[in-house]
Write an enzyme that holds these catalytic residues in place. Structure first.
Site, PDB file in Angstrom:
ATOM      1  N   GLY A   1      -7.007 -34.276  30.725  1.00 15.63           N
ATOM      2  CA  GLY A   1      -6.516 -35.131  30.850  1.00 15.63           C
ATOM      3  C   GLY A   1      -5.106 -35.455  30.701  1.00 15.63           C
ATOM      4  O   GLY A   1      -4.572 -34.737  30.485  1.00 15.63           O
ATOM      5  N   SER A   2      -4.696 -36.831  30.767  1.00 15.82           N
ATOM      6  CA  SER A   2      -3.304 -37.095  30.353  1.00 15.82           C
ATOM      7  C   SER A   2      -2.611 -36.764  28.992  1.00 15.82           C
ATOM      8  O   SER A   2      -1.912 -36.367  28.238  1.00 15.82           O
ATOM      9  CB  SER A   2      -2.630 -38.241  30.619  1.00 15.82           C
ATOM     10  OG  SER A   2      -3.128 -38.436  32.023  1.00 15.82           O
ATOM     11  N   THR A   3      -4.276 -36.603  28.213  1.00 18.26           N
ATOM     12  CA  THR A   3      -3.774 -36.081  27.037  1.00 18.26           C
ATOM     13  C   THR A   3      -3.176 -34.482  26.776  1.00 18.26           C
ATOM     14  O   THR A   3      -2.596 -34.453  25.502  1.00 18.26           O
ATOM     15  CB  THR A   3      -4.916 -35.892  25.833  1.00 18.26           C
ATOM     16  OG1 THR A   3      -6.522 -35.572  26.935  1.00 18.26           O
ATOM     17  CG2 THR A   3      -5.744 -37.751  25.674  1.00 18.26           C
TER      18      THR A   3
END
Lengths: 384, 590
Positions: free
Chosen positions: B305-307
């Site tokens: 995801g966004s990490t």
């Protein structure tokens, strides 16, 4: 009761078939179910199946096997030869195909899936091979102008090559043994007996040198301290724990750690739970079938029936003797099933086919001369 | 081949002219079988031989069976049992501060050699006096048997051993057996793994120990004493406990399927703590067979995801083709074929790189990656170790799931952390490299010094890029989604990630995998903390949200406030904002 007076096909079968051998085979089949109840649940639970999975399958295979055996026992020698030719051709092609389409199990390609059923074609090859070789040796005695010996040798070489490719040394050994025995009975000179023994020993030696696991097994047999003798140790422990009368059904413990308790080591499980006495009964049943068939072959005047009966009996006898001897650590470990007792669909059906032919060949029929003249009369009317 | 015709067989020998071929065959026959022999008679005789042979074989089998029936349970059973008891000892496993994580406990077991016992009744009498729990009649029977070896009682106490010794009964003896004990139970289970009944490592560090030669030692019969050097892990048991404790709480609070966390020393690559829940007790290895209890951090692979945007932006900044002031158009959703990429926190305007990071803009991240192109994206991820299997001491690892045909659409989705599944430990290693000054250090579970780490390190991004990444991480805690993790005093920076899980081949809106990566302190990073929650549920406290900033970030805050003091980080208060503390201070070096 079946009347001797009527000549229905069943009556003529019933009064000519060897009922004692039939009874012995059926006893073995039923015994197989009982022993499967003892030996297979631990294996099934170990691989996460329902405990009685293998028992159910065993019974499921036994029914068609019994039907097949009885059906085959109705065949005439001529039909037996023809069907054997067909069975041999098909299974030979399948054995070759396992190389390309078969799944690899424990390093060997032995199985092929046809119409959703997992089949081991080499099992079907064996009895058909025996019949064909018996026929060829019988011909070689009768008709010297047919290249029967050459064809017999070609059959052996082709089958051995196909089986070694899989690789399946157990089956290779069995068919070579039966081939040799039949050749021997066909009247081979003693020079060749010595020669063939030499070839066989050469084969064993090369297997020892070129196939590492065979070398390991033989070394382990000669010197148990040289490696892991887990299976054999446990198998022997089963015999000792069992004693004369066994620990009782379901009381076996060694079967829980024997990896192949439902296949190669059923005999040991039988000893632990039902005792040595039962094992002796099993040995007696096998011995009875083999010796009775061989005696029958000796009396039989028709060369084909004689060789085929003897060949099938030797195949059956060798397989049972090797399995029991491995269980008892009399010979090095060799994976071989105990006829009708071990689990295995292909093996069961193939055995039923083989035993069906044995029963058919052992049936009392008019002597060879009489039959030949009868046949001549029968064929005389048909234009060639 | 057809069946032969009996007429032909009758006539053939009488044929007036024998063809030469047949003559040839006849000579073959003669060579094989001899001349003028009655083969039927010969066959009969030889069948008789076969009957004799089979009779002998079956008699031998029967004879052997009878022999076994006559021998009582004999030497085979003995050999096996005593063989097992050959003490296989293993080195202790310690944490980085010397606390014991795994050790061998030696216990004596009492056996007897009945053949050497003089008076079995007396021996049984004396033994039951010392050990009343032994069954008297059974004992008498065992001692009275003529066997060479019987166990009387496994694992007795030292006091019992002395008492039995003082009885002075001949034919009794003790064997010392080793038993592996894990005093911390499930605390460190996924790292140390476990052993089987024969004390051989079957998982985790225990298995690694065997692969480094311990197994060979055992086989050779050495390594049976306790002089083995203990193995010191990078794990700090206190940090491990705090992390596990908070994860257990989060696991319960957010009713997650699983919860996992890592604390990594970014300077040395040492894993200071690693927990994957649900876990199991190493003392009871059977629990590890439960398929839900695998180690999600090394054996599991996930879309992070966004990490992953941290990696995308790090790549952009390091390429030299953009800087912190570069802007990207995020006014409209990005259309790509039949796919539409839109923003969760849509701003519908042009965003700068720091804004892309703090608003966690998918469109922005995708545009950054597209600007560099597929090949550069791929080679950067490879350089950062995200496309190859990460191997550590733990034998359990898994290959990342990389798209087979990597087109622009893949680059677009991977830019914001979808479409590439990696082991979480692998992602942590990559982000750590962006923050520690640009050095990719393979993570380890063994204690390691900074010099050793530097020797292994590979410079993957410029130090300046690393400074900018620290700034972005801190900025996100001051202004963006990481605010809930800003534990005062530790100058925390972080990035949230929420990945939609694939259910039946589609991304689900309700089944989420949230994660949070925190760095502390941001201006001079020492540790990276990863928290992952699998399917956290909405609870009243989270006001209808299940995204990372509402569950993973607060969990990380709890962890940081507990482990900060343990890790020896000195709290500093009233520090200036990120632009002055991080960017300005490093200006002179640029």
């Amino acid at each position: 009761m079946v009347s001797r007076a009527t000549r229905s096909p069943f009556a003529s079968w019933w009064w000519t078939v060897d009922r004692l051998t039939l009874a012995a085979i059926i006893t073995l089949m039923l015994g197989g179910i009982v022993l499967s109840l003892a030996a297979s649940p631990p294996v099934a639970t170990r691989i996460g199946l329902d405990p009685f999975y293998f028992v159910g399958r065993h019974i499921m295979y036994l029914i068609p096997a019994l039907v097949l055996m009885l059906a085959v026992s109705l065949l005439s020698p001529r039909l037996i030869r023809r069907s054997a030719l067909v069975v041999f051709a098909i299974s030979f092609v399948l054995v070759i195909m396992t190389q390309f389409y078969g799944a690899e199990v424990k390093g060997a390609h032995r199985w092929i899936i046809i119409a959703g059923v997992n089949i081991q074609p080499s099992e079907f090859l064996k009895p058909a091979f025996v019949i064909l070789v018996a026929w060829l040796f019988a011909e070689s005695a009768k008709k010297p102008d047919v290249p029967a010996n050459t064809i017999a040798l070609a059959l052996l070489v082709a089958s051995v090559v196909a089986l070694v490719m899989q690789p399946d040394f157990g089956q290779t050994m069995l068919i070579s043994l039966v081939w040799g025995a039949l050749f021997f009975m066909a009247g081979m000179r003693m020079v060749w007996v010595v020669g063939l023994t030499g070839v066989a020993s050469f084969g064993l030696f090369s297997a020892y040198y070129f196939v590492p696991y065979i070398a390991r097994r033989i070394k382990r047999f000669l010197d148990p301290a040289s490696g892991d003798t887990f299976q054999i140790d446990n198998s022997l422990e089963s015999f000792m724990r069992g004693g004369w009368f066994g620990r009782g059904p379901g009381e076996g413990t060694v079967k829980r750690i024997l990896p192949d308790s439902h296949a190669d080591f059923v005999f040991a499980v039988a000893a632990e739970e039902f005792g040595i006495v039962l094992c002796l009964v099993l040995v007696a049943l096998f011995a009875f079938i083999v010796l009775r068939a061989l005696t029958n072959a000796m009396r039989n005047e028709d060369p084909f029936a004689r060789f085929a009966t003897a060949g099938l009996a030797i195949l059956f006898g060798a397989q049972s003797a090797i399995n029991m001897s491995v269980n008892l650590a009399l010979i090095p470990a060799k994976g071989m099933t105990l006829p009708f007792i071990s689990y295995g669909g292909s093996s069961m059906i193939s055995l039923a086919y083989g035993m069906g032919m044995l029963l058919a060949l052992m049936r009392e029929r008019p002597s060879a001369e009489g039959m030949a003249s009868q046949q001549r009369i029968a064929t005389a009317g048909i234009p060639a | 081949m057809t069946d032969h015709n009996p007429d032909a067989s009758a006539e053939m020998p009488l044929a007036p002219r024998t063809p030469p071929q047949a003559l040839h065959r006849r000579s073959v026959q003669a060579i094989l079988y001899g001349r003028g022999v009655d083969r039927a008679k010969k066959a009969k005789a030889r069948l008789g031989l076969a009957i004799l042979a089979f009779s002998i074989v079956y008699l031998i089998i029967g004879g052997r069976l009878v022999l076994y029936a006559l021998t009582p349970e004999g030497p085979v059973a003995q050999r096996r049992v005593s063989g097992d008891a050959v003490a296989t000892s293993r080195p202790d496993i310690l944490d980085r501060r010397g606390e014991v994580l795994a050790t061998d406990v030696m216990t004596p077991s009492l056996f007897a050699e009945p053949r050497r016992i003089i008076d079995s009744d007396e021996a049984a009498e004396l033994l039951t006096a010392v050990m009343p729990d032994l069954d008297h009649s059974d004992l008498r029977e065992r001692l009275g048997s003529r066997r060479g070896f019987v166990w009387l009682k496994r694992e007795i106490s030292a006091k019992q051993q002395t008492e039995v010794h003082h009885l002075g009964v001949p034919g009794l003896g003790f064997l010392t057996e080793n038993k592996r004990v894990y005093p911390n139970g499930p605390e460190v289970s996924h790292v140390i793994g476990h052993v089987n009944v024969d004390n051989q490592g079957t998982a985790g560090i225990e298995k690694w120990l065997d692969s480094t030669g311990l197994a060979d030692l055992h086989r050779a019969g050495f390594a049976s004493d306790r002089d083995q050097k203990p193995v010191q892990l990078s794990i700090d048991l206190r940090v491990q406990h705090a992390l596990r404790d908070e994860l257990v709480a989060a696991h319960r609070k957010f009713k997650t399927i699983a919860a996992a966390g890592i604390v990594l020393d970014v300077r040395t690559g040492e894993v200071v703590a690693m927990v994957s829940l649900p876990d199991y007790d190493s003392n009871n290895p059977r629990e590890a067979n439960d398929p839900t209890k695998f180690n999600r951090l090394t054996t599991g692979i996930f879309e992070m995801g966004s990490t992953f945007k941290a990696i995308t932006l790090g790549m952009g900044l390091d390429s030299g083709k953009m800087n912190l002031a570069t802007t990207f158009d995020a006014r409209l959703p990005l259309r790509y074929g039949r796919f539409k990429i839109s923003d969760y926190h849509a701003q519908n305007r042009v965003l700068s790189i720091p804004e892309i990071f703090t608003y966690s803009s998918n469109i922005g991240a995708a545009r950054v990656a597209l600007k560099l192109g597929v090949e550069e994206h791929k080679s950067f991820l490879r350089k950062l170790g995200q496309l190859d299997r990460l191997r550590t001491e733990l034998p359990e690892s898994r290959e990342p799931q990389v798209p087979k045909r990597w087109g622009e659409l893949n680059t677009v989705t991977i830019a914001f952390g979808h479409g590439l599944s990696v082991a979480p430990l692998q992602a942590v290693m990559g982000v750590a490299a962006l923050l520690n000054g640009g050095k990719l250090i393979p993570p380890t579970f063994l204690k390691r010094s900074e010099q050793e780490a530097n020797a292994l390190a590979k410079q993957v991004v410029k130090p300046e890029t690393s400074v900018q990444m620290r700034y972005l991480m801190r900025l996100n805690a001051e202004k963006g989604s990481a605010g809930k993790a800003d534990v005062k005093g530790y100058y925390v920076g972080g990035k949230t990630g929420t990945a939609e899980k694939v259910v039946n081949g589609r991304y689900s809106k309700t089944k989420l995998m949230t994660d949070f990566m925190a760095v502390l302190p941001s201006d001079d990073p020492r540790y990276l903390v990863l928290i992952m929650l699998d399917e956290p549920q909405i609870i009243p406290e989270t006001k209808g949200f299940a995204t990372a900033s509402w569950n993973a970030a607060p969990t990380a805050a709890n962890v940081i406030s507990r482990i900060g003091p343990l890790l020896g980080l000195v709290p500093r208060f009233d520090l200036p904002t990120a632009d002055r503390q991080i960017l300005a201070s490093s200006k002179p070096t640029r």
